[in-house]
Design a protein around this motif. Structure first.
Motif, short mmCIF file in Angstrom:
data_model
loop_
_atom_site.label_atom_id
_atom_site.label_comp_id
_atom_site.label_asym_id
_atom_site.label_seq_id
_atom_site.Cartn_x
_atom_site.Cartn_y
_atom_site.Cartn_z
N VAL A 155 -10.96 -25.72 -36.64
CA VAL A 155 -10.47 -24.68 -37.56
C VAL A 155 -9.01 -24.96 -37.93
O VAL A 155 -8.62 -24.87 -39.11
CB VAL A 155 -10.60 -23.27 -36.93
N PHE A 156 -8.21 -25.33 -36.95
CA PHE A 156 -6.80 -25.65 -37.20
C PHE A 156 -6.69 -26.87 -38.13
O PHE A 156 -5.86 -26.90 -39.04
CB PHE A 156 -6.09 -25.93 -35.87
N PHE A 157 -7.56 -27.85 -37.90
CA PHE A 157 -7.56 -29.04 -38.77
C PHE A 157 -7.85 -28.64 -40.22
O PHE A 157 -7.16 -29.09 -41.14
CB PHE A 157 -8.61 -30.05 -38.28
N LEU A 158 -8.84 -27.78 -40.40
CA LEU A 158 -9.23 -27.40 -41.76
C LEU A 158 -8.10 -26.66 -42.48
O LEU A 158 -7.80 -26.95 -43.64
CB LEU A 158 -10.48 -26.51 -41.72
N THR A 159 -7.49 -25.70 -41.77
CA THR A 159 -6.50 -24.85 -42.44
C THR A 159 -5.12 -25.48 -42.52
O THR A 159 -4.43 -25.33 -43.53
CB THR A 159 -6.38 -23.49 -41.73
N ASP A 160 -4.70 -26.17 -41.47
CA ASP A 160 -3.32 -26.62 -41.42
C ASP A 160 -3.13 -28.11 -41.66
O ASP A 160 -2.06 -28.54 -42.11
CB ASP A 160 -2.69 -26.28 -40.06
N VAL A 161 -4.13 -28.92 -41.34
CA VAL A 161 -3.97 -30.36 -41.50
C VAL A 161 -4.58 -30.80 -42.85
O VAL A 161 -3.89 -31.34 -43.71
CB VAL A 161 -4.61 -31.13 -40.33
N ALA A 162 -5.87 -30.50 -43.03
CA ALA A 162 -6.50 -30.82 -44.32
C ALA A 162 -6.06 -29.83 -45.39
O ALA A 162 -6.19 -30.10 -46.57
CB ALA A 162 -8.02 -30.81 -44.16
N GLN A 163 -5.58 -28.68 -44.95
CA GLN A 163 -5.08 -27.63 -45.83
C GLN A 163 -6.11 -27.22 -46.89
O GLN A 163 -5.79 -27.07 -48.07
CB GLN A 163 -3.77 -28.05 -46.47
N LEU A 164 -7.34 -27.03 -46.43
CA LEU A 164 -8.36 -26.50 -47.31
C LEU A 164 -8.13 -25.00 -47.46
O LEU A 164 -7.58 -24.36 -46.56
CB LEU A 164 -9.75 -26.74 -46.71
N PRO A 165 -8.51 -24.42 -48.60
CA PRO A 165 -8.37 -22.97 -48.74
C PRO A 165 -9.09 -22.24 -47.61
O PRO A 165 -10.13 -22.71 -47.12
CB PRO A 165 -9.05 -22.69 -50.09
N LEU A 166 -8.54 -21.09 -47.20
CA LEU A 166 -9.10 -20.37 -46.05
C LEU A 166 -10.57 -19.99 -46.28
O LEU A 166 -11.37 -20.00 -45.35
CB LEU A 166 -8.26 -19.12 -45.76
N GLY A 167 -10.91 -19.66 -47.54
CA GLY A 167 -12.30 -19.30 -47.85
C GLY A 167 -13.24 -20.46 -47.55
O GLY A 167 -14.29 -20.28 -46.91
N ILE A 168 -12.87 -21.64 -48.00
CA ILE A 168 -13.73 -22.82 -47.77
C ILE A 168 -13.80 -23.12 -46.26
O ILE A 168 -14.87 -23.43 -45.73
CB ILE A 168 -13.18 -24.05 -48.54
N SER A 169 -12.68 -22.99 -45.58
CA SER A 169 -12.67 -23.23 -44.13
C SER A 169 -13.62 -22.27 -43.41
O SER A 169 -14.35 -22.66 -42.50
CB SER A 169 -11.25 -23.05 -43.57
N GLY A 170 -13.60 -21.01 -43.85
CA GLY A 170 -14.49 -20.01 -43.24
C GLY A 170 -15.94 -20.33 -43.48
O GLY A 170 -16.78 -20.22 -42.58
N VAL A 171 -16.25 -20.74 -44.72
CA VAL A 171 -17.63 -21.08 -45.06
C VAL A 171 -18.09 -22.28 -44.23
O VAL A 171 -19.20 -22.29 -43.68
CB VAL A 171 -17.76 -21.38 -46.58
N ILE A 172 -17.23 -23.29 -44.12
CA ILE A 172 -17.60 -24.50 -43.36
C ILE A 172 -17.91 -24.13 -41.91
O ILE A 172 -18.98 -24.47 -41.38
CB ILE A 172 -16.45 -25.54 -43.37
N THR A 173 -16.99 -23.41 -41.28
CA THR A 173 -17.18 -23.13 -39.85
C THR A 173 -18.33 -22.15 -39.62
O THR A 173 -19.07 -22.28 -38.64
CB THR A 173 -15.89 -22.57 -39.23
N GLY A 174 -18.48 -21.20 -40.54
CA GLY A 174 -19.55 -20.21 -40.36
C GLY A 174 -20.93 -20.77 -40.61
O GLY A 174 -21.79 -20.79 -39.73
N PHE A 175 -21.13 -21.28 -41.83
CA PHE A 175 -22.47 -21.75 -42.22
C PHE A 175 -22.89 -22.99 -41.43
O PHE A 175 -24.05 -23.11 -41.05
CB PHE A 175 -22.52 -22.03 -43.72
N SER A 176 -21.94 -23.87 -41.20
CA SER A 176 -22.30 -25.09 -40.46
C SER A 176 -22.74 -24.75 -39.04
O SER A 176 -23.70 -25.32 -38.52
CB SER A 176 -21.11 -26.05 -40.41
N ALA A 177 -22.04 -23.80 -38.43
CA ALA A 177 -22.39 -23.43 -37.06
C ALA A 177 -23.75 -22.73 -37.02
O ALA A 177 -24.51 -22.90 -36.06
CB ALA A 177 -21.31 -22.56 -36.44
N LEU A 178 -24.04 -21.94 -38.06
CA LEU A 178 -25.36 -21.29 -38.10
C LEU A 178 -26.47 -22.34 -38.28
O LEU A 178 -27.51 -22.27 -37.63
CB LEU A 178 -25.41 -20.28 -39.25
N ALA A 179 -26.20 -23.31 -39.17
CA ALA A 179 -27.17 -24.40 -39.35
C ALA A 179 -27.34 -25.16 -38.04
O ALA A 179 -28.45 -25.59 -37.69
CB ALA A 179 -26.69 -25.34 -40.45
#
Lengths: 87, 376
Positions: B31-55
């Protein structure tokens, strides 16, 4: 049976955690590139880290109230299962 | 009579070190990598971590079915240790990249996450299922299970130190994203080596051809769960407390960066966090026997909440927070291993107050559904 669904519980926990953290960061308008760290930003992260997850930890106790198996009930269940197996 | 050999006695459990380093890198730092290192928008980071974990949750069930259904000519489980890790490596590295624009990068990371997890779920389950194949002796099985637990704890602590440390060190050479990509490569190589070692030391075992074994279906499982309110209660409890557990671990990087204003101290905080959990876990059985698994679990959650709340009140100094995190996890660790003792009687009729009498190798469900607490 238990194990697959325990695995699902863990993965669900990870999924909710991910969504929750990013939602909280959005809510506190977190800026990873902020030149100056404001006391407000520090307070918000501190709140998320220490308080939000403590509350969630306590919320987890609510479903536990539904777990009311004692040894007597377990013994009854064992007898029921044994009867079913005989039939 | 099957018995473990000297190589297994010496090296069994090392697979879990490699696996745990890799999985902890993801559960604690993605999560830290997505938001602070790759600096993806928080919405995209949330979708990645949420949906990917459900899958991933769905894929875990599929992985269990794959293990049940598939047999190789040379055995059922060992070959997975050889085939899966290289594939996992390829996809896991994608989780720590930023290729293309934000959306494209998010899709690549999400796909990498789901596929790497699907394959590692298969390898992890196969690895656990080797235990009853390697030995008939209950003492040896307990020894092997214990070594797996030790390996898992060791891996978490190594990752806690290694990832922030290397992340900072590599920044002198690479960009932030590349630094994490290189760390992911290192973690994957370690994972592959550790799994290959398990494959090597178990040579000569798992040679039986399994055919025509009746497996319990997903429908049977779902029916069993739906008709069992106690089990639902335990699983809900477990899921919610793990939101907090993994949440604290993931939020530590933000706390170190913003509040302590030193990202590097995240490693020490996380070492204390996981070390506390390891120490506490050792007292789990004792507590469960004395006060019952349910009360132990409640005690662990309340204690953890209290010490984490103290982090808000006490001065934000690294040593103070490290001690609070250690104590919070020391108490939570006591509860951490109580899900199985709580859940076991709901499925098998064994009492919750005697967790020591229960073992997954003798459980009344397929052995491929081994206790998955580390397979996140």
């Amino acid at each position: 049976m238990v194990m697959v669904f325990c695995s699902l519980a863990i993965k669900l926990g990870v999924a909710i955690r991910g969504v929750l953290i990013t939602a909280l960061l959005t809510w506190i308008a977190y800026d990873p590139n902020a030149a100056v760290i404001t006391p407000e930003a520090q307070g918000s992260i501190k709140f998320m880290f220490a308080i939000v997850f403590s509350i969630i930890m306590l919320v987890s106790l609510i479903p536990l109230l539904g777990f009311r198996l004692d040894e007597q009930r377990v013994a009854e269940m064992e007898q029921e299962i044994a009867k079913r197996a005989q039939n | 009579m099957r018995r473990i050999n000297k190589k297994i006695k010496s090296l069994w459990g090392i697979s879990e070190v490699g696996f745990s380093v890799m999985s902890t890198m993801e559960t604690t730092f993605l999560v830290f990598f997505l938001t602070d290192v790759a600096q993806l928008p928080l919405g995209i980071s949330g979708v990645i971590t949420g949906f990917s974990a459900l899958a991933d949750a769905i894929s875990a069930v599929v992985a269990g079915i794959v293990i049940d259904k598939v047999s190789f000519k040379v055995g059922k489980y060992r070959q997975w240790l050889l085939y899966c890790p290289p594939v996992v490596t390829v996809f896991f590295i994608f989780c720590f990249t930023k290729i293309g624009g934000d959306v494209m990068a998010g899709v690549i990371i999400g796909v990498g996450y789901v596929l790497s997890h699907f394959i590692w779920n298969i390898a992890w389950t196969a690895n656990r299922n080797l235990i009853p194949v390697l030995t008939d002796d209950p003492g040896e099985r307990a020894f092997l299970s214990g070594r797996i637990a030790v390996g898992s704890s060791l891996g978490k602590i190594i990752a806690s130190y290694l990832v922030p440390f290397l992340g900072t060190a590599f920044l002198a050479v690479f960009s932030g994203v590349t630094a994490y990509t290189v760390i992911a490569v290192i973690a994957c190589v370690l994972y592959m080596i550790c799994y290959f070692i398990h494959y090597g030391i178990t040579a000569g075992y798992d040679t039986e051809v399994y055919a025509g074994k009746k497996a319990v279906t997903f429908k049977d499982m779902a029916k069993g769960i739906a008709s069992n309110p106690h089990l639902i209660a335990i699983l809900l409890h477990d899921a919610i407390r793990l939101v907090a557990y993994y949440g604290i671990a993931a939020a530590t990087s933000y706390y170190a960066k913003v509040v302590l204003e030193d990202s590097a101290v995240a490693s020490w905080l996380l070492i204390m966090f996981y070390a506390g959990n390891v120490v506490g876990s050792n007292f789990s059985t004792t507590f469960s026997k004395r006060i019952g698994a349910r009360k132990t679990s409640a005690f662990g959650c309340i204690g953890c909440a209290v010490f984490m709340a103290l982090c808000y009140i006490l001065p934000a100094q690294t040593a103070v927070i490290a001690v609070c995190m250690f104590l919070a996890q020391l108490i939570f660790g006591v509860a951490y291993a109580t899900s199985t003792p709580c859940a076991a009687p709901t499925a098998s009729g064994r009492p919750a107050r005697t967790p020591g009498a229960w073992s997954w190798s003798s459980a009344p469900w397929p052995s491929s559904w081994a206790w998955p607490s580390a397979a996140c």
